[in-house]
Write a protein that holds these residues in place. Structure first.
Motif, PDB file in Angstrom:
ATOM      1  N   SER A   1       0.827  -1.216   0.000  1.00 48.16           N
ATOM      2  CA  SER A   1       0.000   0.000   0.000  1.00 48.16           C
ATOM      3  C   SER A   1       0.858   1.261   0.000  1.00 48.16           C
ATOM      4  CB  SER A   1      -0.917   0.019   1.236  1.00 48.16           C
ATOM      5  OG  SER A   1      -0.170   0.218   2.418  1.00 48.16           O
TER       6      SER A   1
ATOM      7  N   LEU B   1       0.057   5.288  -0.565  1.00 48.08           N
ATOM      8  CA  LEU B   1      -0.009   6.130   0.631  1.00 48.08           C
ATOM      9  C   LEU B   1       1.051   7.227   0.644  1.00 48.08           C
ATOM     10  CD1 LEU B   1      -0.715   3.415   3.354  1.00 48.08           C
ATOM     11  CD2 LEU B   1      -2.344   4.912   2.200  1.00 48.08           C
TER      12      LEU B   1
ATOM     13  N   TYR C   1      -2.942  13.024   6.198  1.00 47.43           N
ATOM     14  CA  TYR C   1      -2.127  12.809   5.000  1.00 47.43           C
ATOM     15  C   TYR C   1      -0.868  12.009   5.324  1.00 47.43           C
ATOM     16  CZ  TYR C   1      -5.136  16.689   3.712  1.00 47.43           C
ATOM     17  OH  TYR C   1      -6.235  17.480   3.515  1.00 47.43           O
TER      18      TYR C   1
ATOM     19  N   PRO D   1      -1.382   7.558   7.538  1.00 49.29           N
ATOM     20  CA  PRO D   1      -1.497   6.248   6.864  1.00 49.29           C
ATOM     21  C   PRO D   1      -0.161   5.717   6.348  1.00 49.29           C
ATOM     22  CG  PRO D   1      -3.298   7.672   6.220  1.00 49.29           C
ATOM     23  CD  PRO D   1      -2.355   8.528   6.999  1.00 49.29           C
ATOM     24  N   PHE D   2       0.657   6.600   5.747  1.00 47.96           N
ATOM     25  CA  PHE D   2       1.959   6.166   5.236  1.00 47.96           C
ATOM     26  C   PHE D   2       2.894   5.787   6.380  1.00 47.96           C
ATOM     27  CE2 PHE D   2       6.377   7.246   4.132  1.00 47.96           C
ATOM     28  CZ  PHE D   2       6.581   6.327   3.101  1.00 47.96           C
TER      29      PHE D   2
ATOM     30  N   SER E   1       1.647   2.438   8.088  1.00 46.13           N
ATOM     31  CA  SER E   1       1.882   1.261   7.244  1.00 46.13           C
ATOM     32  C   SER E   1       3.366   0.938   7.149  1.00 46.13           C
ATOM     33  CB  SER E   1       1.294   1.479   5.853  1.00 46.13           C
ATOM     34  OG  SER E   1      -0.112   1.452   5.896  1.00 46.13           O
TER      35      SER E   1
ATOM     36  N   ALA F   1      -4.869   0.533   0.995  1.00 45.74           N
ATOM     37  CA  ALA F   1      -4.616   1.976   1.026  1.00 45.74           C
ATOM     38  C   ALA F   1      -5.944   2.734   1.074  1.00 45.74           C
ATOM     39  CB  ALA F   1      -3.806   2.390  -0.200  1.00 45.74           C
TER      40      ALA F   1
ATOM     41  N   LEU G   1      -6.824   5.108   4.236  1.00 42.55           N
ATOM     42  CA  LEU G   1      -7.019   6.546   4.016  1.00 42.55           C
ATOM     43  C   LEU G   1      -8.398   6.998   4.492  1.00 42.55           C
ATOM     44  CD1 LEU G   1      -5.351   6.930   0.500  1.00 42.55           C
ATOM     45  CD2 LEU G   1      -4.570   8.015   2.625  1.00 42.55           C
TER      46      LEU G   1
END
Length: 283
Positions: free
Chosen positions: A43, A47, A179, A182-183, A186, A220, A224
């Motif tokens: 993902s 992301l 923003y 999530p990145f 993960s 993803a 999000l």
């Protein structure tokens, strides 16, 4: 924007992901551990896009809850995989449908988020509908099988762990933004899970790479919209709507995999949708 929009989108992604994973299992494209890993590692290309556009925001106090949430997700997803390895989905999924009941007391304790009386009744209605939808004619079996079925015990462990993870996610999000988180989350989950799935990485081949990439893209979407809704509403409200995504998964099973009992499933769908409407109106 109203919280219900990203929450419903999250449920749609969650349900679609269930259909897709079911397809991968039926086609024997990959094993559960690589599918779990693909959720997060694959993902990252999606992301990272919001991060490249908006930049990363991390405030003091971010990493402690973020690392706990990531470790909890590894434990939760591993327990989920083991639950489905040892027991039938008809025993495991009804237990997972009860997860908002575990989430609410943890939300009250950690975040001081107390649902209103009408919202609580709406959540109970959603849980009842999801339970009926996934249990089939074995309504009492998941509870009765607790001592006998190792998978059932793993399923209860899953919902217990995820109750804390959902709330700790929000604590970490309070020190980041929708923003970046999530990145970052993960990435942390990918790093923590590597030692456990490292020996399976050699099984990724030309046949499985792009299907696994599909897992990442769908996750993803789940992550999000999950974080987007999490920033706008109480944890228990989001989780209740998100779990309603099993409706999409089960209906997809009827359409694409010719699964049975459409009448009972439509009845459960009406209950779930009614609960979601009442939950939205209770805000």
């Amino acid at each position: 924007m109203s919280w219900i929009v990203p929450a419903v989108l999250c449920a749609i992604f969650f349900g679609t992901q269930g259909i897709y994973v079911r397809y991968l299992h039926l086609r024997r494209i990959s094993n559960p551990f690589l599918i779990f890993f693909a959720f997060f590692a694959f993902s990252l290309p999606v992301l990272i896009i919001p991060v490249l556009i908006r930049g990363i925001r991390i405030e003091s106090g971010f990493f402690v809850p973020a690392i706990f949430a990531a470790a909890g997700n590894v434990i939760g997803f591993y327990s989920y995989v083991k639950a489905l390895e040892f027991s039938d989905a008809s025993l495991v999924l009804p237990i997972l449908a009860t997860s908002p009941l575990f989430t609410i007391p943890v939300s009250i304790f950690l975040l001081r988020e107390v649902p209103s009386g009408r919202a609580f009744l709406s959540i109970i209605l959603i849980i009842f509908g999801c339970y009926i939808l996934t249990s089939g004619d074995r309504i009492f079996e998941p509870i009765k099988k607790f001592k006998e079925e190792k998978g059932v015990r793993f399923a209860f462990l899953t919902v217990f762990v995820w109750a804390f993870v959902a709330n700790i996610d929000k604590m970490a999000l309070n020190h980041s933004d929708i923003y970046s988180y999530p990145f970052l989350a993960s990435s942390l989950i990918t790093i923590i899970s590597l030692p456990f799935i490292f020996r399976h990485l050699k099984e990724i081949n030309k046949k499985s790479f792009f299907p696994l990439l599909g897992c990442g893209v769908l996750d993803a979407g789940v992550f999000l919209t999950h974080v987007w809704a999490l920033a706008l509403t109480k944890v228990a409200y989001l989780i209740s709507v998100k779990r309603s995504g099993v409706l999409i998964g089960v209906m997809g099973g009827i359409i694409f995999f010719k699964e049975k009992e459409p009448a009972r499933r439509i009845f459960a769908a009406v209950i779930i949708l009614t609960g979601n409407v009442l939950l939205y109106l209770s805000k």
